[in-house]
Structures are given as C-alpha cells and as structure tokens.
Design a protein around this motif. Structure first.
Motif, PDB file in Angstrom:
ATOM      1  N   GLY A  68      -5.574  16.730  -9.593  1.00 17.07           N
ATOM      2  CA  GLY A  68      -6.843  17.487  -8.541  1.00 17.07           C
ATOM      3  C   GLY A  68      -5.821  17.181  -6.592  1.00 17.07           C
ATOM      4  N   ARG A  69      -4.873  16.966  -7.194  1.00 13.92           N
ATOM      5  CA  ARG A  69      -4.445  16.720  -5.427  1.00 13.92           C
ATOM      6  C   ARG A  69      -2.699  17.019  -5.812  1.00 13.92           C
ATOM      7  N   TYR A  70      -2.576  16.908  -4.722  1.00 12.06           N
ATOM      8  CA  TYR A  70      -0.885  17.264  -4.074  1.00 12.06           C
ATOM      9  C   TYR A  70       0.067  15.948  -4.422  1.00 12.06           C
ATOM     10  N   GLU A  71       1.265  15.866  -4.898  1.00  9.79           N
ATOM     11  CA  GLU A  71       1.872  15.218  -4.526  1.00  9.79           C
ATOM     12  C   GLU A  71       3.780  15.322  -4.509  1.00  9.79           C
ATOM     13  N   VAL A  72       4.076  14.607  -3.249  1.00 11.49           N
ATOM     14  CA  VAL A  72       4.911  15.411  -1.980  1.00 11.49           C
ATOM     15  C   VAL A  72       5.828  14.363  -1.701  1.00 11.49           C
ATOM     16  N   GLN A  78      11.743   6.633   9.099  1.00 10.20           N
ATOM     17  CA  GLN A  78      12.798   6.034   9.006  1.00 10.20           C
ATOM     18  C   GLN A  78      13.708   7.052   8.057  1.00 10.20           C
ATOM     19  N   GLY A  79      13.648   8.156   7.595  1.00  7.91           N
ATOM     20  CA  GLY A  79      15.166   8.296   6.698  1.00  7.91           C
ATOM     21  C   GLY A  79      14.712   7.604   4.407  1.00  7.91           C
ATOM     22  N   GLU A  80      13.735   7.322   4.842  1.00  2.34           N
ATOM     23  CA  GLU A  80      13.009   6.230   3.454  1.00  2.34           C
ATOM     24  C   GLU A  80      12.385   7.877   2.574  1.00  2.34           C
ATOM     25  N   ARG A  81      12.531   7.571   1.145  1.00  4.98           N
ATOM     26  CA  ARG A  81      12.276   8.968   0.247  1.00  4.98           C
ATOM     27  C   ARG A  81      10.968   8.149   0.505  1.00  4.98           C
ATOM     28  N   VAL A  82       9.980   9.109   0.464  1.00  4.11           N
ATOM     29  CA  VAL A  82       8.704   8.639  -0.019  1.00  4.11           C
ATOM     30  C   VAL A  82       7.984   9.557  -0.870  1.00  4.11           C
ATOM     31  N   LYS A  83       7.329   9.201  -2.043  1.00  5.53           N
ATOM     32  CA  LYS A  83       6.255  10.041  -2.551  1.00  5.53           C
ATOM     33  C   LYS A  83       4.859   9.994  -1.671  1.00  5.53           C
ATOM     34  N   LEU A  84       3.844  11.317  -1.349  1.00  6.18           N
ATOM     35  CA  LEU A  84       3.193  10.893  -0.831  1.00  6.18           C
ATOM     36  C   LEU A  84       1.944  12.065  -1.756  1.00  6.18           C
ATOM     37  N   TYR A  85       1.077  10.548  -1.250  1.00  2.00           N
ATOM     38  CA  TYR A  85      -0.423  11.960  -2.183  1.00  2.00           C
ATOM     39  C   TYR A  85      -1.391  12.531  -0.835  1.00  2.00           C
TER      40      TYR A  85
END
Length: 103
Positions: A68-72, A78-85
C-alpha cells in the motif's frame, strides 16, 4: 376502460416504488457511501521519482509498490544508501533506513 388503465398505471408505479425502496433498504450503508465518495488519488511511479528528486535524493535506483505504499532505494544528500517508505497518496516519506555508504 380508461379508468382501469389509469388505475393499473398507478398501481404499477406504486409497486415499482415499493420494490425500489426494498432494494435500497437491503444495500449496506458502506456500499452506498463508497459509491458516492471519490477514490483516493494514488501517485504514479514518475510522480514519486520527481518528488524524491526534488527532496534531494539522488541515484534513485528502484521504486516498487509494497503493502500500500512505495518503497524507494536511493542515496540521500550525505551519499548514504537509503530505503524510503513513501505514502502513495501524498508522496511524503513515512520512514527511512540507512542501508550503507554510496560512493
């Protein structure tokens, strides 16, 4: 004869009105309300990409639909890899996790 036809038409109209009322009474209220309420607007993958880019995320590698949401998956400022909801209706980041350094 005309009088009989007139009575018949009145009786038929009354019967139809009663039948319609019975059908409406059987329909759940939530169904009737749902039919009148507009559907929630869901942003497209392109919309999400544009919003994440405007928010300062770069190297956006993946945008997926998840529960029900997007995962990005992207890199933050800062150049860090992130996983966003990301909220599918508003484009707001609901939560994020740092995944590691991105060089």
């Amino acid at each position: 004869m005309q009088r009989n036809i007139h009575r018949f038409l009145i009786a038929a109209a009354a019967g139809a009105a009663l039948a319609w009322g019975a059908v409406q009474a059987q329909a759940p209220a939530s169904t009737a309300a749902a039919a009148q309420a507009p559907a929630a607007t869901q942003l497209t993958v392109r919309d999400i990409y544009d919003r994440m880019e405007a928010a300062g995320y770069r190297d956006i590698r993946e945008i997926e639909w998840d529960h029900g949401r997007y995962e990005v998956k992207a890199a933050n400022a800062q150049g860090e890899r992130v996983k966003l909801y990301v909220n599918a209706g508003t484009g707001a980041v609901e939560s994020s996790r740092v995944r590691g350094r991105h060089d």
